[in-house]
Scaffold this active site. Structure first.
Site, PDB file in Angstrom:
ATOM      1  N   HIS A  80       0.851  -1.193   0.000  1.00  0.00           N
ATOM      2  CA  HIS A  80       0.000   0.000   0.000  1.00  0.00           C
ATOM      3  C   HIS A  80       0.883   1.238   0.000  1.00  0.00           C
ATOM      4  O   HIS A  80       1.941   1.231   0.619  1.00  0.00           O
ATOM      5  CB  HIS A  80      -0.918   0.014   1.238  1.00  0.00           C
ATOM      6  CG  HIS A  80      -2.045   0.983   1.108  1.00  0.00           C
ATOM      7  ND1 HIS A  80      -1.938   2.281   1.507  1.00  0.00           N
ATOM      8  CD2 HIS A  80      -3.280   0.829   0.587  1.00  0.00           C
ATOM      9  CE1 HIS A  80      -3.082   2.907   1.251  1.00  0.00           C
ATOM     10  NE2 HIS A  80      -3.905   2.048   0.689  1.00  0.00           N
ATOM     11  N   GLU A  90      -7.883  -5.115  -0.261  1.00  0.00           N
ATOM     12  CA  GLU A  90      -8.459  -5.884  -1.366  1.00  0.00           C
ATOM     13  C   GLU A  90      -8.433  -7.389  -1.128  1.00  0.00           C
ATOM     14  O   GLU A  90      -9.248  -8.117  -1.670  1.00  0.00           O
ATOM     15  CB  GLU A  90      -7.700  -5.579  -2.673  1.00  0.00           C
ATOM     16  CG  GLU A  90      -7.544  -4.115  -2.985  1.00  0.00           C
ATOM     17  CD  GLU A  90      -8.819  -3.476  -3.500  1.00  0.00           C
ATOM     18  OE1 GLU A  90      -9.896  -4.026  -3.224  1.00  0.00           O
ATOM     19  OE2 GLU A  90      -8.719  -2.440  -4.159  1.00  0.00           O
TER      20      GLU A  90
HETATM   21  C1  LIG Z   1      -0.690  -0.551  -3.975  1.00  0.00           C
HETATM   22  C2  LIG Z   1       0.634  -0.291  -4.698  1.00  0.00           C
HETATM   23  C3  LIG Z   1       0.321   0.222  -6.111  1.00  0.00           C
HETATM   24  C4  LIG Z   1       1.435   0.779  -3.927  1.00  0.00           C
HETATM   25  O1  LIG Z   1       2.562   1.011  -4.667  1.00  0.00           O
HETATM   26  P1  LIG Z   1       3.687   2.110  -4.355  1.00  0.00           P
HETATM   27  O2  LIG Z   1       3.466   2.801  -3.086  1.00  0.00           O
HETATM   28  O3  LIG Z   1       3.788   2.976  -5.556  1.00  0.00           O
HETATM   29  O4  LIG Z   1       4.961   1.195  -4.161  1.00  0.00           O
HETATM   30  P2  LIG Z   1       6.031   0.938  -5.266  1.00  0.00           P
HETATM   31  O5  LIG Z   1       5.385   0.627  -6.575  1.00  0.00           O
HETATM   32  O6  LIG Z   1       6.975   2.093  -5.207  1.00  0.00           O
HETATM   33  O7  LIG Z   1       6.703  -0.383  -4.697  1.00  0.00           O
HETATM   34  C5  LIG Z   1       7.751  -0.380  -3.747  1.00  0.00           C
HETATM   35  C6  LIG Z   1       8.484  -1.691  -3.846  1.00  0.00           C
HETATM   36  O8  LIG Z   1       7.659  -2.727  -3.320  1.00  0.00           O
HETATM   37  C7  LIG Z   1       7.376  -3.696  -4.321  1.00  0.00           C
HETATM   38  N1  LIG Z   1       5.954  -4.039  -4.238  1.00  0.00           N
HETATM   39  C8  LIG Z   1       4.936  -3.205  -3.885  1.00  0.00           C
HETATM   40  N2  LIG Z   1       3.776  -3.895  -3.880  1.00  0.00           N
HETATM   41  C9  LIG Z   1       4.091  -5.166  -4.240  1.00  0.00           C
HETATM   42  C10 LIG Z   1       3.303  -6.331  -4.411  1.00  0.00           C
HETATM   43  N3  LIG Z   1       1.991  -6.314  -4.223  1.00  0.00           N
HETATM   44  N4  LIG Z   1       3.931  -7.462  -4.795  1.00  0.00           N
HETATM   45  C11 LIG Z   1       5.271  -7.484  -4.987  1.00  0.00           C
HETATM   46  N5  LIG Z   1       6.061  -6.401  -4.832  1.00  0.00           N
HETATM   47  C12 LIG Z   1       5.465  -5.260  -4.467  1.00  0.00           C
HETATM   48  C13 LIG Z   1       7.677  -3.036  -5.639  1.00  0.00           C
HETATM   49  O9  LIG Z   1       8.037  -3.993  -6.602  1.00  0.00           O
HETATM   50  C14 LIG Z   1       8.820  -2.129  -5.249  1.00  0.00           C
HETATM   51  O10 LIG Z   1       9.988  -2.917  -5.187  1.00  0.00           O
HETATM   52  P3  LIG Z   1      11.398  -2.324  -5.716  1.00  0.00           P
HETATM   53  O11 LIG Z   1      11.755  -1.267  -4.705  1.00  0.00           O
HETATM   54  O12 LIG Z   1      12.272  -3.526  -5.694  1.00  0.00           O
HETATM   55  O13 LIG Z   1      11.160  -1.747  -7.073  1.00  0.00           O
HETATM   56  C15 LIG Z   1       1.477  -1.599  -4.769  1.00  0.00           C
HETATM   57  O14 LIG Z   1       1.765  -2.060  -3.477  1.00  0.00           O
HETATM   58  C16 LIG Z   1       0.799  -2.686  -5.601  1.00  0.00           C
HETATM   59  O15 LIG Z   1       0.947  -2.687  -6.823  1.00  0.00           O
HETATM   60  N6  LIG Z   1       0.032  -3.628  -4.955  1.00  0.00           N
HETATM   61  C17 LIG Z   1      -0.671  -4.641  -5.696  1.00  0.00           C
HETATM   62  C18 LIG Z   1      -1.991  -4.098  -6.222  1.00  0.00           C
HETATM   63  C19 LIG Z   1      -3.019  -3.905  -5.132  1.00  0.00           C
HETATM   64  O16 LIG Z   1      -3.185  -4.752  -4.261  1.00  0.00           O
HETATM   65  N7  LIG Z   1      -3.738  -2.769  -5.219  1.00  0.00           N
HETATM   66  C20 LIG Z   1      -4.766  -2.409  -4.260  1.00  0.00           C
HETATM   67  C21 LIG Z   1      -4.317  -1.263  -3.418  1.00  0.00           C
HETATM   68  S1  LIG Z   1      -5.451  -0.908  -2.099  1.00  0.00           S
END
Ligand SMILES: CC(C)(COP(=O)(O)OP(=O)(O)OC[C@H]1O[C@@H](n2cnc3c(N)ncnc32)[C@H](O)[C@@H]1OP(=O)(O)O)[C@@H](O)C(=O)NCCC(=O)NCCS
Length: 505
Positions: A391, A444
């Site tokens: 998140h 989710e």
């Molecule tokens: C929710 C979300 C978009 C937040 O993303 P964010 O704050 O932008 O975090 P980032 O994209 O910068 O990710 C940070 C790191 O964690 C990793 N990461 C984050 N969520 C991850 C997940 N669900 N699975 C695997 N790795 C994940 C990323 O690959 C990244 O790794 P890196 O530093 O090696 O590149 C992200 O956690 C995600 O894509 N989750 C899955 C989708 C989901 O469940 N969405 C519903 C949200 S309520």
């Protein structure tokens, strides 16, 4: 002029061994007035222990004197090199939400650089006409003031107005929270009954929308139908730009919108399946009526309550992408339908609201608990995201997930046990493969489990999320309209330098 990390860092760094107790570490941080300790083995960095870790430990009610630092530190933290430019350190800190980075010189710890150190340089740097740079994805940037609610990501807490959102979900109805978001206070018994009756009377769709629904429903997903249906609703009801109407007119439109969205969604769902829409009833609550319109049957009270609690927990959540989109559109003075149509579009993305059905697809793909470890490792190795985990704001347990896990347990069924096993494995594997990223279950994951157990079909998971979140969007649109300034940020141009001669065609 560039500044190197070596010019800003605190040196020598305050360090501690992994075997020390949390109490010793806390006393050291307190005495030196610092927010982080680097955990070392000789000159090598083993981990970092920050105030956030201490918060987590204190929430877990452990005995700090008996608990070794090693168990609470972030192992193998990101580090920055001594001669690195401060921009690189800033990117590392802001991207991962860190506040401190160990500084190393040829593998040996030589100092620590903190956000505070970097900000001291930021203040003396000249700003250019494009304005101040902000982190990618606007992470952590405050772009507005709101009194609707907030999310405290490090504490795993969120609230609507001044009330804990989870406590509201445990003790109140969706209509009461709706009233709270729209009018600023919780209703008393009479107000609650009056408000419930008022919104129940607004559930029927205008004939112009009903007539076009079969075409909308057949054209795409239920969320596509909602996006176009909201637009149509606004046109049918003659909603004028928010800039041209007063607060009372906008509130009345918002009540119509929030009352009609479940009707629109349920009808679109049934039409897609070749079934006749079920007209709304005004003797049922908002959620019981939604389930009635979806299935044509009254839902058992425990299921209606479970879905109601899910919708209450997701009715609003800080400046998430769809709420921000709604406020940006509202800030142009556009009408309510325009703002909500944009918000539905933002919500449809898998990184925002599109994840619950994917989380359930993942459980299907994993199949049995013993396959979870291998499945998660392979997905991460292939660069995939594990749906329902991670998140932007929560770097600890998402309180919505904790609540919904309990709700799912109360409902029972084999899926719940399986989901909990997969959750545990996924959190462990992600902690190992993505150290320091603090990836936990988000709303989710268990939302899908709850909705599935309550008989909501998978394609209606995100639309059901939208049915509740519309209330939050509408509250934000009203707040934006009440004290508006056009939201119009800037971008930094990074293409080839202008002005280039324009070549002849
Ligand atoms: C929710 C979300 C978009 C937040 O993303 P964010 O704050 O932008 O975090 P980032 O994209 O910068 O990710 C940070 C790191 O964690 C990793 N990461 C984050 N969520 C991850 C997940 N669900 N699975 C695997 N790795 C994940 C990323 O690959 C990244 O790794 P890196 O530093 O090696 O590149 C992200 O956690 C995600 O894509 N989750 C899955 C989708 C989901 O469940 N969405 C519903 C949200 S309520």
């Amino acid at each position: 002029m560039t500044t190197a990390v070596s010019e800003l860092m605190s040196s020598p760094p305050v360090t501690c061994s992994a075997q020390a107790s949390l109490r010793e570490a806390t006393q050291m941080m307190d005495a030196r007035q610092i927010g982080a300790l680097v955990i070392t083995d000789g000159p090598s960095v083993l981990g970092i222990l920050t105030e956030r870790d201490l918060l987590r430990a204190s929430a877990a009610r452990i005995d700090p004197a008996a608990e070794p630092v090693r168990r609470w530190m972030t192992p193998d933290p990101d580090v920055v090199a001594l001669d690195e430019e401060v921009g690189a350190a800033w990117a590392g800190l802001s991207h991962h939400h860190y506040r401190h980075l160990p500084v190393v010189d040829r593998g040996s710890l030589v100092g620590v650089v903190s956000i505070r150190d970097l900000l001291s340089v930021a203040q003396i740097r000249p700003t250019d006409e494009a304005g101040a740079d902000v982190p990618a994805g606007l992470e952590g940037v405050v772009v507005a003031e709101t009194s609707i609610g907030d999310v405290r990501g490090l504490e795993g807490f969120f609230h609507y107005r001044q009330y804990s959102a989870t406590e509201l979900a445990a003790r109140r109805s969706l209509e009461d929270v709706w009233f709270l978001l729209f009018d600023g206070a919780l209703p008393d018994r009479d107000e609650s009954a009056r408000f419930g009756a008022e919104v129940a009377a607004r559930r029927a769709l205008p004939p112009g929308v009903t007539a076009l629904l079969p075409a909308l429903a057949g054209a795409g997903s239920p969320l596509d139908a909602l996006r176009s249906g909201v637009s149509l609703l606004g046109a049918e009801l003659g909603w004028r730009p928010t800039l041209d109407i007063g607060a009372d007119e906008l509130r009345s439109q918002a009540l119509d919108l929030c009352a009609c969205v479940p009707t629109l969604l349920a009808a679109a769902h049934r039409l897609r399946r070749g079934e006749r829409p079920v007209p709304p009833r005004d003797d049922l609550s908002q959620v019981a009526n939604y389930l009635w319109m979806l299935t044509g049957e009254e839902a058992p009270p425990d299921r209606a309550r479970a879905v109601e609690q899910y919708m209450m927990l997701t009715i609003d959540h800080g400046f998430n992408a769809s709420t921000f989109a709604a406020r940006v559109i509202a800030s142009t003075g556009a009408d309510l339908a325009a703002a909500v149509t944009g918000a539905v579009g933002a919500l449809s993305g898998p990184l925002h609201g599109g994840a619950p059905s994917r989380a359930l697809d993942m459980l299907d793909a994993i199949g049995t608990p013993d396959r979870a470890d291998e499945w998660i490792r392979r997905s991460v190795a292939e660069g995939d995201r594990i749906m329902g985990f991670g998140h932007r704001v929560y770097k600890t347990d998402d309180p919505r997930s904790v609540f919904l896990c309990d709700v799912a347990r109360g409902l029972g069924g084999p899926l719940v046990d399986f989901a909990e096993q997969v959750e545990r494995t996924t959190v462990d594997v992600l902690a190992e493969l993505k150290p320091g990223r603090r990836l936990y279950t988000n709303v989710e994951f268990f939302a899908g489990v709850v909705m599935h157990t309550c008989g909501i079909p998978r394609e209606m998971f995100t639309p059901t999320f939208a049915a509740g979140r519309t209330i939050g969007w509408a509250a934000h649109i009203m707040e934006q309209a009440a004290d508006n300034r056009l939201i119009r940020p800037a971008a930094r141009y990074v293409g080839p330098p202008p002005p280039a001669p324009v070549p002849a065609p």
